[in-house]
Structure formats: C-alpha cells, structure tokens
Write a protein that holds these residues in place. Structure first.
Motif, mmCIF file in Angstrom:
data_model
loop_
_atom_site.group_PDB
_atom_site.id
_atom_site.type_symbol
_atom_site.label_atom_id
_atom_site.label_comp_id
_atom_site.label_asym_id
_atom_site.label_seq_id
_atom_site.Cartn_x
_atom_site.Cartn_y
_atom_site.Cartn_z
ATOM 1 N N THR A 21 0.790 -1.282 -0.054
ATOM 2 C CA THR A 21 0.260 0.003 -0.020
ATOM 3 C C THR A 21 1.084 1.275 0.012
ATOM 4 O O THR A 21 0.494 2.437 -0.122
ATOM 5 C CB THR A 21 -0.838 0.015 1.373
ATOM 6 N N CYS A 22 2.333 1.188 0.065
ATOM 7 C CA CYS A 22 3.126 2.064 0.033
ATOM 8 C C CYS A 22 4.568 1.631 0.026
ATOM 9 O O CYS A 22 4.555 0.756 0.152
ATOM 10 C CB CYS A 22 2.924 3.213 1.442
ATOM 11 N N LYS A 23 5.474 2.336 0.039
ATOM 12 C CA LYS A 23 6.857 1.967 0.005
ATOM 13 C C LYS A 23 7.400 1.343 1.275
ATOM 14 O O LYS A 23 7.143 1.759 2.572
ATOM 15 C CB LYS A 23 7.726 3.274 -0.251
ATOM 16 N N MET A 52 6.768 9.524 10.992
ATOM 17 C CA MET A 52 7.979 9.526 10.364
ATOM 18 C C MET A 52 8.354 8.426 9.464
ATOM 19 O O MET A 52 8.511 8.309 8.208
ATOM 20 C CB MET A 52 9.346 9.587 11.481
ATOM 21 N N VAL A 53 7.780 7.166 10.119
ATOM 22 C CA VAL A 53 7.779 6.087 9.296
ATOM 23 C C VAL A 53 6.741 6.220 7.893
ATOM 24 O O VAL A 53 6.955 5.835 6.838
ATOM 25 C CB VAL A 53 7.257 4.854 10.152
ATOM 26 N N ARG A 54 5.498 6.571 8.283
ATOM 27 C CA ARG A 54 4.570 6.961 7.220
ATOM 28 C C ARG A 54 5.085 7.977 6.015
ATOM 29 O O ARG A 54 5.102 7.585 5.044
ATOM 30 C CB ARG A 54 3.433 7.639 7.750
ATOM 31 N N GLY A 59 7.483 8.410 0.514
ATOM 32 C CA GLY A 59 8.674 8.877 -0.366
ATOM 33 C C GLY A 59 9.731 9.700 0.320
ATOM 34 O O GLY A 59 10.753 10.003 -0.194
ATOM 35 N N GLU A 60 9.402 10.316 1.427
ATOM 36 C CA GLU A 60 10.475 11.322 2.059
ATOM 37 C C GLU A 60 11.528 10.346 2.488
ATOM 38 O O GLU A 60 11.410 9.491 3.257
ATOM 39 C CB GLU A 60 9.705 12.056 3.064
ATOM 40 N N GLU A 129 15.683 3.775 -1.858
ATOM 41 C CA GLU A 129 16.453 5.256 -1.983
ATOM 42 C C GLU A 129 17.439 5.139 -0.673
ATOM 43 O O GLU A 129 18.413 6.089 -0.637
ATOM 44 C CB GLU A 129 15.529 6.334 -1.740
ATOM 45 N N ALA A 130 17.623 4.085 0.292
ATOM 46 C CA ALA A 130 18.354 4.075 1.502
ATOM 47 C C ALA A 130 19.838 3.569 1.008
ATOM 48 O O ALA A 130 20.014 2.427 0.471
ATOM 49 C CB ALA A 130 17.881 2.965 2.454
ATOM 50 N N ASN A 131 20.644 4.733 1.365
ATOM 51 C CA ASN A 131 22.140 4.324 0.835
ATOM 52 C C ASN A 131 22.863 4.016 2.215
ATOM 53 O O ASN A 131 23.850 4.079 2.415
ATOM 54 C CB ASN A 131 22.645 5.536 0.242
ATOM 55 N N PHE A 132 22.089 3.029 2.874
ATOM 56 C CA PHE A 132 22.651 2.668 4.361
ATOM 57 C C PHE A 132 21.882 1.159 4.682
ATOM 58 O O PHE A 132 20.908 0.936 4.251
ATOM 59 C CB PHE A 132 22.382 3.655 5.439
#
Length: 224
Positions: A21-23, A52-54, A59-60, A129-132
């Motif tokens: 339902t989301c990323k 923050m999780v939402r 996309g943030e 998009e996570a570079n960690f």
C-alpha cells in the motif's frame, strides 16, 4: 554491491511479491551526528515516530534526533530516550481505560519491546532510496501481504510465526524495537496512535524485518 544496490534489490523483490500500500521503509539508529547517511537532512518538524515512518513510506527521506520526536513513548521504544515512567509502569494506559486494573497494565507494559541502549538519532528512507544498511526494514501492507511475508519465512525455517503485539506501541515497539532486539521478524496490527497520527489505514498492518533476517525473507519471497 553497495547498500543502496542491495536495498533496491530488496525493494524490487518485495514490490513484485507483496501487495504493498506504500513503500517499504529502511530505518537505522545513529550513535552520533557522524553516522548520518550522506544526503539525509534533519526532518523539519516535530512529529511522532510512526508519522516519520509513514512519511518515509510515501517517499520522504530524513533523519531525526530525540528533539524532533513528539511521542515520548515512541522515542523511548526506539532507544532515543528513557521510556516515560508512567508509560513504563502502566499508569498512563490504565488511566486511558485500556486495562481492567493497574496490575494488568503493568504486566503488559513490562513485556513491551524497548531498545535499552541509547542512541543519538534515527535515519528514515524509502527502502529503494536508502544508501545505508538498515537495522530494520518495515513493510506496511494489507493482511494478504503479511501472509506472503509469513510464507517467505516458513518456506525454509520450518517454524510457525510467533507475532508479538498488544495493540499499543505498534510501529515503534512491535515493528522496530522487537525485530531490532530479537534479530527476527515481527507482525503487528497497529495501535490507536499510529492509526490516528500516522494514518495507518483500517486495512493495513505492519511487519518489521531485522537486518539479520532480510536476506532469508527475500530468498523465501523469490522461491515461493
């Protein structure tokens, strides 16, 4: 393979096998300012961890310190501060009418998942998009997606799923602290706070996958 490339693969497999339902969201505890992943900026508002999780699921990407965490219980569960005494001892939940008596409230709150070590901050990003390297990857999905993730776990383990939740401290305790502490995967049905503040829908649940288990989950998804 870089952390970003691994996360992109994880996101691709999860997205192709699970009804999202989301990323999916990647989260990492930060010991100091030096640990901030490249390209992440401080979130520009004070909100709850579940919010923050939402935001990351939509996309943030950003990081937070305890100063930006509005919910003290959520910040305590994820290891950014001590858990407030009245939450830890059950008084707050008893006062809200959530338990028949204080003794029952204390019994439940003593079993809630809380990261005991204290950290400086938390990084949040869409998994793709996570570079960690994430400490925990969180998937918000409909129950059918939770079923698919459960199937991916039992595919090779031979064990049934033992979910741990109590309808409180869901995205912070159940879906982050529990898999982080246990090195496992946990399933949770949300809580009043996350459904109201973070707009977790009535038809959504959350699954937290630890760094230790993500490769097995992905392998299982690819195999079923």
């Amino acid at each position: 393979m870089s952390d970003l490339e691994k996360n992109q693969k994880y996101a691709e497999v999860i997205g192709s096998k699970v009804k999202l339902t989301c990323k999916p969201v990647a989260m990492k505890l930060l010991k100091s300012e030096d640990d901030i992943p490249e390209g992440l900026e401080l979130i520009g508002e004070k909100v709850r961890h579940c919010e923050m999780v939402r935001k990351a699921s939509l996309g943030e990407k950003f990081y937070s310190t305890v100063e930006e965490q509005m919910c003290l219980g959520g910040a305590g569960a994820i290891g950014l501060r001590e858990m407030p005494e009245k939450l830890a001892n059950g008084e707050k939940y008893f006062s809200l009418g959530r338990f028949k008596d204080l003794e029952t409230a204390k019994s439940v709150t003593s079993k809630l998942s809380v990261v005991e070590d204290k950290f400086w901050g938390m990084a949040y990003a869409p998994l793709e998009e996570a570079n960690f390297k994430a400490d925990v990857i969180q998937v918000i999905t409909e129950p059918v997606g939770g079923m698919k993730l459960a199937q991916s776990i039992v595919y090779a383990s031979g064990d049934k799923i033992n979910a741990s939740f109590a309808g409180i401290q869901s995205l912070c305790g159940d879906a982050f602290a529990n898999p982080y502490i246990e090195g496992g995967v946990n399933f949770t049905l949300g809580c009043d706070g996350s459904r109201k503040a973070a707009d977790i829908k009535d038809n959504e649940m959350a699954i937290g996958i630890s760094a230790e288990k993500i490769d097995k989950v992905i392998s299982g998804l690819e195999s079923i």
